[in-house]
Design an enzyme around this catalytic site. Structure first.
Site, short mmCIF file in Angstrom:
data_model
loop_
_atom_site.label_atom_id
_atom_site.label_comp_id
_atom_site.label_asym_id
_atom_site.label_seq_id
_atom_site.Cartn_x
_atom_site.Cartn_y
_atom_site.Cartn_z
N CYS A 90 0.82 -1.21 0.00
CA CYS A 90 0.00 0.00 0.00
C CYS A 90 0.86 1.27 0.00
CB CYS A 90 -1.00 -0.04 1.15
SG CYS A 90 -2.42 1.06 0.88
N GLU A 122 -3.17 -9.13 3.57
CA GLU A 122 -2.93 -9.55 4.95
C GLU A 122 -4.10 -9.25 5.88
OE1 GLU A 122 -1.82 -5.22 5.16
OE2 GLU A 122 -1.78 -6.81 3.66
N HIS A 154 -4.42 -5.13 0.36
CA HIS A 154 -4.10 -5.59 1.71
C HIS A 154 -4.51 -7.05 1.87
CE1 HIS A 154 -2.73 -1.93 3.76
NE2 HIS A 154 -3.63 -1.27 3.05
#
Length: 314
Positions: A142, A237, A235
């Site tokens: 990001c 994660e 993202h």
């Protein structure tokens, strides 16, 4: 994979309840192998949450990983206790003479600022320059990806009309690419950002390969051909409830945010949000560790600098 981290780190108990193997130093020593050294520069405000998210996804291959966390001395965290940082994190001077097989640079909630106005920008710049000769493969996430592209290639970030927040489809563009081994032709992942990059600038200013993109998110993941540089604007994660927490935080602060797209059933924020990217996340992080780090990094860390020179990083 067994991950070696301080057994007092709060993430350890969470990971153990999920049957994720966390190894202490004594047991690791009995295996008598060189673990892969991974450095995580954690720029996210909720550091303990991000620690758990990343460690969960790194624990996905039979390789042994030795994890270190890094923080910026030039920035004081307002949301994480100083005792936590002092106990579990290292500073740049403490690691600058070491070599690492891989490094993860997280996102950061500073995209509203010009890069040079971020209070830790100079320290960040020094770390990224250092990583060319001391880290084999760096995964930028990001804002970390935007900042890396800006420093290395002069690729700018641009403010979007409204925040991009939700779960979005992306197409994989390079069939058989090592980072996308096991992926279908398309996948979904969370995105949460106010800024974007220009595909045209990437094509004109860099020699990076665009590996995935989508109609709403634009360029999603790109990488150098040797996989030493990887940039991801989503993202993968994130937990199931991360976007929900961001939405409620912003709503309660009076910002009138958009409901994250493709996330709550019927856009009803009282419903449990979907979790439809975890298998893609597991594959992506496993592929990074196995194919970009383990298969390519030299056994002798000192050769990283030789490779950097050979590939034109210096």
């Amino acid at each position: 994979m067994p991950i070696r981290i301080d057994k007092k780190l709060p993430a350890v108990e969470i990971l153990r309840t999920e049957n994720i193997f966390v190894m202490d130093d004594q047991r690791a020593a009995h295996q008598d192998i060189r673990p892969l050294k991974i450095l995580i520069l954690n720029l996210m405000p909720q550091k303990m949450v991000t620690e758990t998210q990343l460690l969960r996804h790194l624990a996905n291959t039979p390789l042994q990983l030795d994890i270190d966390f890094l923080y910026m001395e030039s920035h004081r965290s307002k949301t994480t206790r100083s005792e936590h940082m002092e106990t579990f994190y290292k500073t740049f001077p403490e690691v600058k003479d070491e070599y690492f097989d891989g490094m993860i640079i997280t996102g950061a909630p500073v995209e509203h600022l010009p890069f040079e106005e971020v209070d830790y920008w100079e320290e960040f710049r020094q770390m990224l320059e250092w990583s060319k000769t001391h880290v084999y493969s760096t995964l930028h996430i990001c804002w970390g990806a935007q900042a890396g592209l800006y420093l290395r290639y002069g690729v700018e970030k641009y403010q979007m009309d409204s925040k991009l927040s939700g779960i979005y489809p992306q197409d994989t563009l390079k069939e058989g690419h090592l980072l996308f081994r096991g992926f279908d032709d398309s996948y979904v992942s969370p995105h949460s950002r106010h800024t974007e990059i220009s595909k045209e600038e990437v094509l004109n200013k860099t020699n990076l390969e665009i590996l995935s993109e989508g109609p709403q998110v634009g360029v999603s993941i790109l990488a150098s051909r040797d996989l030493r540089e990887i940039y991801s604007f989503g993202h993968l994660e994130y937990d199931r409830d991360t976007l929900a927490k961001e939405y409620f935080r912003d709503r309660d602060a009076g910002f009138d945010p958009h409901i994250p797209e493709n996330y709550f059933k019927d856009d009803d924020v009282n419903q449990v949000p979907c979790l439809c990217w975890s298998s893609s996340a597991a594959l992506f992080f496993s592929n990074w560790v196995n194919h970009a780090v383990y298969q390519e990094t030299p056994f002798d860390w000192r050769k990283i600098e030789d490779d950097a020179s050979a590939y034109g990083y210096l």
